[in-house]
Design a protein around this motif. Structure first.
Motif, PDB file in Angstrom:
ATOM      1  N   SER A  34      -3.532   0.330  -4.561  1.00 39.76           N
ATOM      2  CA  SER A  34      -3.466   1.390  -3.556  1.00 39.76           C
ATOM      3  C   SER A  34      -2.036   1.733  -3.144  1.00 39.76           C
ATOM      4  O   SER A  34      -1.856   2.539  -2.231  1.00 39.76           O
ATOM      5  N   ARG A  35      -1.047   1.161  -3.778  1.00 39.84           N
ATOM      6  CA  ARG A  35       0.339   1.433  -3.389  1.00 39.84           C
ATOM      7  C   ARG A  35       0.714   2.858  -3.790  1.00 39.84           C
ATOM      8  O   ARG A  35       0.741   3.206  -4.957  1.00 39.84           O
ATOM      9  N   LYS A  36       0.987   3.678  -2.794  1.00 42.02           N
ATOM     10  CA  LYS A  36       1.307   5.090  -3.007  1.00 42.02           C
ATOM     11  C   LYS A  36       2.610   5.442  -2.302  1.00 42.02           C
ATOM     12  O   LYS A  36       3.042   4.750  -1.387  1.00 42.02           O
ATOM     13  N   VAL A  41       9.007  12.567   5.774  1.00 44.27           N
ATOM     14  CA  VAL A  41      10.393  12.118   5.878  1.00 44.27           C
ATOM     15  C   VAL A  41      10.494  10.593   5.850  1.00 44.27           C
ATOM     16  O   VAL A  41      11.577  10.052   5.660  1.00 44.27           O
ATOM     17  N   GLY A  42       9.376   9.879   6.001  1.00 50.14           N
ATOM     18  CA  GLY A  42       9.405   8.423   6.011  1.00 50.14           C
ATOM     19  C   GLY A  42       9.985   7.830   4.736  1.00 50.14           C
ATOM     20  O   GLY A  42      10.487   6.710   4.736  1.00 50.14           O
ATOM     21  N   LYS A  43       9.913   8.581   3.646  1.00 51.84           N
ATOM     22  CA  LYS A  43      10.495   8.114   2.377  1.00 51.84           C
ATOM     23  C   LYS A  43      11.999   7.894   2.508  1.00 51.84           C
ATOM     24  O   LYS A  43      12.555   6.959   1.959  1.00 51.84           O
ATOM     25  N   ARG A  48       9.088   3.943   2.176  1.00 52.00           N
ATOM     26  CA  ARG A  48       8.725   4.757   1.025  1.00 52.00           C
ATOM     27  C   ARG A  48       7.267   4.595   0.610  1.00 52.00           C
ATOM     28  O   ARG A  48       6.612   5.550   0.228  1.00 52.00           O
ATOM     29  N   HIS A  49       6.743   3.390   0.641  1.00 48.55           N
ATOM     30  CA  HIS A  49       5.410   3.131   0.101  1.00 48.55           C
ATOM     31  C   HIS A  49       4.428   2.753   1.205  1.00 48.55           C
ATOM     32  O   HIS A  49       4.794   2.112   2.188  1.00 48.55           O
TER      33      HIS A  49
END
Length: 106
Positions: A34-36, A41-43, A48-49
């Motif tokens: 489920s890692r997406k 903007v959180g990236k 990021r994930h």
């Protein structure tokens, strides 16, 4: 499920066989897949994930349990004194798989 502290050991391989014996390793695999990449903007801000939460392992004394389970994705390790509702039911959804050690259950 209640787990004896001797059966966990300090190796990840032992922890994986224990999770498979209780049927909780399927949730570890689901959390791993489920890692997406997060939207928005959180990236940019080092978030990021996103990943689904997996099983919860509750212990009383750390005799190598954290070392055995720390490399499994989605698995949360928690001391019984720090247990609260947000760990048992994240986002208000009941039904998270919890594995207890014998001393933590007593």
């Amino acid at each position: 499920a209640v787990v004896s502290t001797q059966s966990t050991g300090t190796k990840t391989k032992q922890a994986v066989t224990l999770m498979k014996a209780f049927g909780a390793y399927d949730d570890v695999e689901i959390a791993k897949e489920s890692r997406k990449v997060r939207t928005g903007v959180g990236k940019i801000r080092n978030r990021r994930h996103t990943m689904r939460k997996g099983p919860l392992v509750i212990y009383k004394e750390d005799n190598g349990i954290t070392q055995a389970f720390r490399n499994q994705p989605g698995v949360t390790l928690l001391n019984v004194t720090r247990l609260n509702l947000l760990h048992l039911a994240p986002d208000g959804h009941l039904g998270r798989i919890s594995n207890w050690t014998e001393p933590a259950f007593k």
